[in-house]
Design a protein around this motif. Structure first.
Motif, PDB file in Angstrom:
ATOM      1  N   SER A 111       0.847  -1.205   0.000  1.00  9.66           N
ATOM      2  CA  SER A 111       0.000   0.000   0.000  1.00  9.66           C
ATOM      3  C   SER A 111       0.871   1.240   0.000  1.00  9.66           C
ATOM      4  O   SER A 111       0.574   2.224  -0.685  1.00  9.66           O
ATOM      5  CB  SER A 111      -0.900   0.036   1.232  1.00  9.66           C
ATOM      6  N   VAL A 112       1.950   1.213   0.781  1.00  9.89           N
ATOM      7  CA  VAL A 112       2.851   2.373   0.816  1.00  9.89           C
ATOM      8  C   VAL A 112       3.452   2.597  -0.568  1.00  9.89           C
ATOM      9  O   VAL A 112       3.512   3.731  -1.053  1.00  9.89           O
ATOM     10  CB  VAL A 112       3.965   2.180   1.881  1.00  9.89           C
ATOM     11  N   ASP A 113       3.854   1.514  -1.218  1.00  5.84           N
ATOM     12  CA  ASP A 113       4.408   1.627  -2.577  1.00  5.84           C
ATOM     13  C   ASP A 113       3.401   2.296  -3.513  1.00  5.84           C
ATOM     14  O   ASP A 113       3.740   3.218  -4.255  1.00  5.84           O
ATOM     15  CB  ASP A 113       4.737   0.231  -3.151  1.00  5.84           C
ATOM     16  N   ALA A 114       2.163   1.820  -3.451  1.00  9.51           N
ATOM     17  CA  ALA A 114       1.140   2.344  -4.363  1.00  9.51           C
ATOM     18  C   ALA A 114       0.880   3.826  -4.098  1.00  9.51           C
ATOM     19  O   ALA A 114       0.804   4.639  -5.033  1.00  9.51           O
ATOM     20  CB  ALA A 114      -0.149   1.532  -4.206  1.00  9.51           C
ATOM     21  N   GLU A 149       4.581   7.974  12.490  1.00  2.00           N
ATOM     22  CA  GLU A 149       6.034   8.103  12.304  1.00  2.00           C
ATOM     23  C   GLU A 149       6.536   7.049  11.309  1.00  2.00           C
ATOM     24  O   GLU A 149       7.238   7.360  10.352  1.00  2.00           O
ATOM     25  CB  GLU A 149       6.746   7.970  13.663  1.00  2.00           C
ATOM     26  N   ARG A 150       6.122   5.818  11.518  1.00  2.00           N
ATOM     27  CA  ARG A 150       6.641   4.746  10.654  1.00  2.00           C
ATOM     28  C   ARG A 150       6.129   4.905   9.223  1.00  2.00           C
ATOM     29  O   ARG A 150       6.861   4.671   8.264  1.00  2.00           O
ATOM     30  CB  ARG A 150       6.249   3.385  11.221  1.00  2.00           C
ATOM     31  N   THR A 151       4.864   5.299   9.089  1.00  2.00           N
ATOM     32  CA  THR A 151       4.297   5.386   7.747  1.00  2.00           C
ATOM     33  C   THR A 151       4.862   6.593   7.002  1.00  2.00           C
ATOM     34  O   THR A 151       5.192   6.505   5.809  1.00  2.00           O
ATOM     35  CB  THR A 151       2.762   5.438   7.831  1.00  2.00           C
ATOM     36  N   LEU A 152       4.995   7.717   7.693  1.00  3.37           N
ATOM     37  CA  LEU A 152       5.590   8.891   7.035  1.00  3.37           C
ATOM     38  C   LEU A 152       7.039   8.605   6.643  1.00  3.37           C
ATOM     39  O   LEU A 152       7.507   9.011   5.571  1.00  3.37           O
ATOM     40  CB  LEU A 152       5.508  10.125   7.940  1.00  3.37           C
ATOM     41  N   ALA A 153       7.755   7.896   7.523  1.00  2.00           N
ATOM     42  CA  ALA A 153       9.143   7.561   7.207  1.00  2.00           C
ATOM     43  C   ALA A 153       9.197   6.682   5.957  1.00  2.00           C
ATOM     44  O   ALA A 153      10.034   6.893   5.062  1.00  2.00           O
ATOM     45  CB  ALA A 153       9.802   6.850   8.394  1.00  2.00           C
ATOM     46  N   ALA A 154       8.286   5.721   5.888  1.00  2.00           N
ATOM     47  CA  ALA A 154       8.270   4.814   4.732  1.00  2.00           C
ATOM     48  C   ALA A 154       7.962   5.588   3.449  1.00  2.00           C
ATOM     49  O   ALA A 154       8.564   5.334   2.399  1.00  2.00           O
ATOM     50  CB  ALA A 154       7.245   3.703   4.954  1.00  2.00           C
ATOM     51  N   LEU A 155       7.054   6.535   3.537  1.00  2.00           N
ATOM     52  CA  LEU A 155       6.714   7.353   2.360  1.00  2.00           C
ATOM     53  C   LEU A 155       7.885   8.262   1.988  1.00  2.00           C
ATOM     54  O   LEU A 155       8.251   8.368   0.808  1.00  2.00           O
ATOM     55  CB  LEU A 155       5.475   8.205   2.635  1.00  2.00           C
ATOM     56  N   ALA A 156       8.462   8.924   2.987  1.00  2.00           N
ATOM     57  CA  ALA A 156       9.562   9.861   2.722  1.00  2.00           C
ATOM     58  C   ALA A 156      10.705   9.130   2.028  1.00  2.00           C
ATOM     59  O   ALA A 156      11.299   9.630   1.062  1.00  2.00           O
ATOM     60  CB  ALA A 156      10.039  10.504   4.019  1.00  2.00           C
TER      61      ALA A 156
END
Ligand SMILES: Cc1ncc(C[n+]2csc(CCOP(=O)(O)OP(=O)(O)O)c2C)c(N)n1
Length: 549
Positions: free
Chosen positions: A196-199, A320-327
């Motif tokens: 999902s993060v990739d998409a 934090e984890r999701t924003l980091a993964a997106l960044a």
């Protein structure tokens, strides 16, 4: 016998294991084993509030400022009920709070036989106001129950958890458990699914004018959020999310999201990512704010999706984890519009300018506060016109745990929150606290706690002789009819009675002098600002703006 301890002491040892620095309470026959151990062991500072509402607000503010757990100890029945409003506020704000309260002897529970302090269905009340509520049923399970309560309180989405403990069980002797029973529970965080993060990252890569909106749920996501600002995203926050990205960052729109200049800027944007924010009605023109599209929501609570605004994408995960993964996926891959930073800056400046010009002479009060406000200062506010108009947005914050206010809109919580914030001792600066005379009326008893604790609080009382905002609403919607107003007390006499420093403030120069003097003092001080001597607001405040659907 020495290898057996009371359940009260076991609970206190658990709190020590969780590195709690301070606990707040009102002592009672139904919580004495806990408070006896708290004070007797002396490892945790115990603050005796005057009422249980104060207890809840102090523990809440302590938690918000430290980023850890707040601990509130109340009595059964009326005591627990007195704290209810403040537990509701803690729930609103997502504060991790442990509320320990008593119950009558377990033999008599739920019989409705008129036992002293008996409260039929106390657990139902606690369940209704808390994230979760537990009853301790045996001495042997007490520590485990409280430890689980702490884990649930600290697990995102965080919130207050209540535990009622029958008094006979608090007194009961138990063997000292293994030390692990006293250790802090570990808190799980969730990352959104990689796919999902990739998409979502793929779709965000094309954005040229992207906005990041941060709420209190992203309070610990500062590092990742700042990566977005560095990539050239504009960053806006809710009021409770202020300072996650320092508000003097060139890409920061601070908490001016609902200002017309920023809304016009949003019209020119081509994506928004919202992290850990409910987009509360008060801050989004009652959900009428024009937010850019497409919209991505990041929240640890699956139920947050489409709750207030509709979203095109949803990532369920820790901010934090999701924003980091997106960044990580976006850095170096975006082509931000060259004019974007300048446009964001212009919108922010216009929003600030509009705010200041609506204040009339009160802009000088704000300027004096800004002058006395450092990067580590704390800014605690009650629900009063001066906060709704300017205190919610300025002075500028440098970090995420600088501001505290009642998200639920309940008046009277500012003073006890200021005391709790001061107990956190995170800054050498005095806590600056803003309240109306009407709101303060609810919390006057806590002036006693303020004095006893010698809290370094500058209590700025914006005194307009009663309920100013209510009068404005009455002018606006009720034909100017005055009903339900109150008269303020003599604050000079009141301060003297409690042994608190006091200064009457008549005019802007007196305010500047008074504030500069007050913040240098070693203990509490009340500045009684006679608003009539300052003047009137250019723009009248009659409640949060809303856009009709
Ligand atoms: C717990 C609670 N009770 C009642 C209200 C309704 N209320 C909102 S603002 C207000 C008046 C506040 O007066 P004051 O603190 O003097 O601030 P001012 O409006 O004068 O700036 C009242 C009664 C509320 N918000 N919360």
């Amino acid at each position: 016998m020495s290898d057996r301890i009371t359940v009260g002491e076991a609970i206190v040892r658990l709190l020590e294991g969780c590195r709690i620095g301070c606990a707040f309470g009102v002592v009672s026959i139904h919580n004495m084993p806990i408070i006896d151990a708290l004070v007797g062991r002396g490892n945790i500072r115990y603050v005796a509030a005057r009422g249980e509402a104060g207890v809840g607000n102090m523990a809440d503010a302590y938690a918000r400022v430290t980023g850890g757990l707040g601990v509130a100890v109340t009595s059964t029945g009326t005591g627990a009920g007195n704290a209810a409003g403040t537990i509701i506020e803690a729930r609103n704000a997502g504060t991790p709070l442990l509320h320990l309260t008593g119950q009558i002897d377990s033999d008599y529970l739920d019989r409705n036989a008129g036992f002293i302090h008996e409260t039929p269905d106390q657990l139902a009340m606690l369940s209704a106001i808390s994230k979760t509520a537990y009853r301790v049923r045996t001495a042997e399970t007490a520590t485990a129950t409280v430890r689980e309560a702490i884990r649930v309180a600290l697990t995102p989405p965080q919130g207050p958890v209540s535990v009622e403990i029958p008094i006979d069980l608090q007194k009961a002797l138990v063997p000292v458990p293994d030390l692990l029973a006293f250790s802090a529970p570990s808190i799980a965080t969730y990352a959104a699914e990689e796919a999902s993060v990739d998409a979502v990252a793929r779709s965000l890569r094309n954005a040229r004018r992207p906005v990041l909106w941060l709420g209190a749920g992203a309070r610990d996501a500062g590092e990742s959020a700042q990566r977005f600002a560095r990539m050239g995203w504009a960053v806006v926050t809710s009021i409770a999310g202020r300072g996650i990205v320092p508000e003097d960052d060139p890409m920061s729109l601070a908490s001016f999201g609902a200002s017309p200049a920023v809304e016009t800027f949003f019209d020119s944007c081509d994506t928004i990512v919202v992290a850990g924010s409910r987009l509360r009605g008060n801050e989004t023109l009652r959900y009428g704010l024009r937010l850019p599209r497409p919209r991505v929501l990041i929240d640890v609570d699956e139920l947050a999706r489409n709750r207030s605004f509709s979203f095109d994408h949803f990532l369920c995960g820790d901010a934090e984890r999701t924003l980091a993964a997106l960044a990580h996926r976006l850095e170096g891959a975006m082509k931000i519009d060259g004019a974007f930073a300048g446009d964001a800056r212009a919108a922010r400046m216009e929003a600030e300018q509009t705010l200041r010009s609506g204040l009339g002479p009160f802009a000088d009060i704000l300027a004096a506060v800004e002058h006395n406000f450092g990067p580590r200062s704390l800014w605690v506010r009650d629900i009063t016109i001066s906060n709704s108009t300017w205190g919610n947005r300025l002075p500028v914050f440098s970090h995420a745990r600088q501001g505290i206010h009642a998200l639920g809109g309940g008046i009277g919580q500012g003073l006890p929150m200021a005391i709790g914030a001061a107990c956190a001792e995170v800054s050498n600066e005095a806590v600056l606290a803003l309240t109306g005379d009407g709101g303060l009326a609810l919390a006057i008893a806590e002036l006693g706690t303020l004095a006893q604790e010698r809290s370094r609080v500058v209590l700025i009382v914006m005194n307009d002789g009663g309920y100013g905002v209510i009068r404005n609403i009455q002018d606006h919607e009720y034909g100017g009819r005055r009903f339900g107003d109150i008269k303020p007390p003599d604050f000079a006499a009141l301060s003297a009675a409690f042994g608190i420093e006091y200064r009457f403030i008549g005019g802007i120069a007196a305010f500047s002098d008074g504030l500069a003097w007050a913040r240098k003092l070693d203990g509490p001080v009340l500045l009684d600002v006679d608003m009539a001597t300052i003047g009137t607001f250019t723009q009248t405040w009659a409640g949060p703006p809303a856009r009709k659907a």
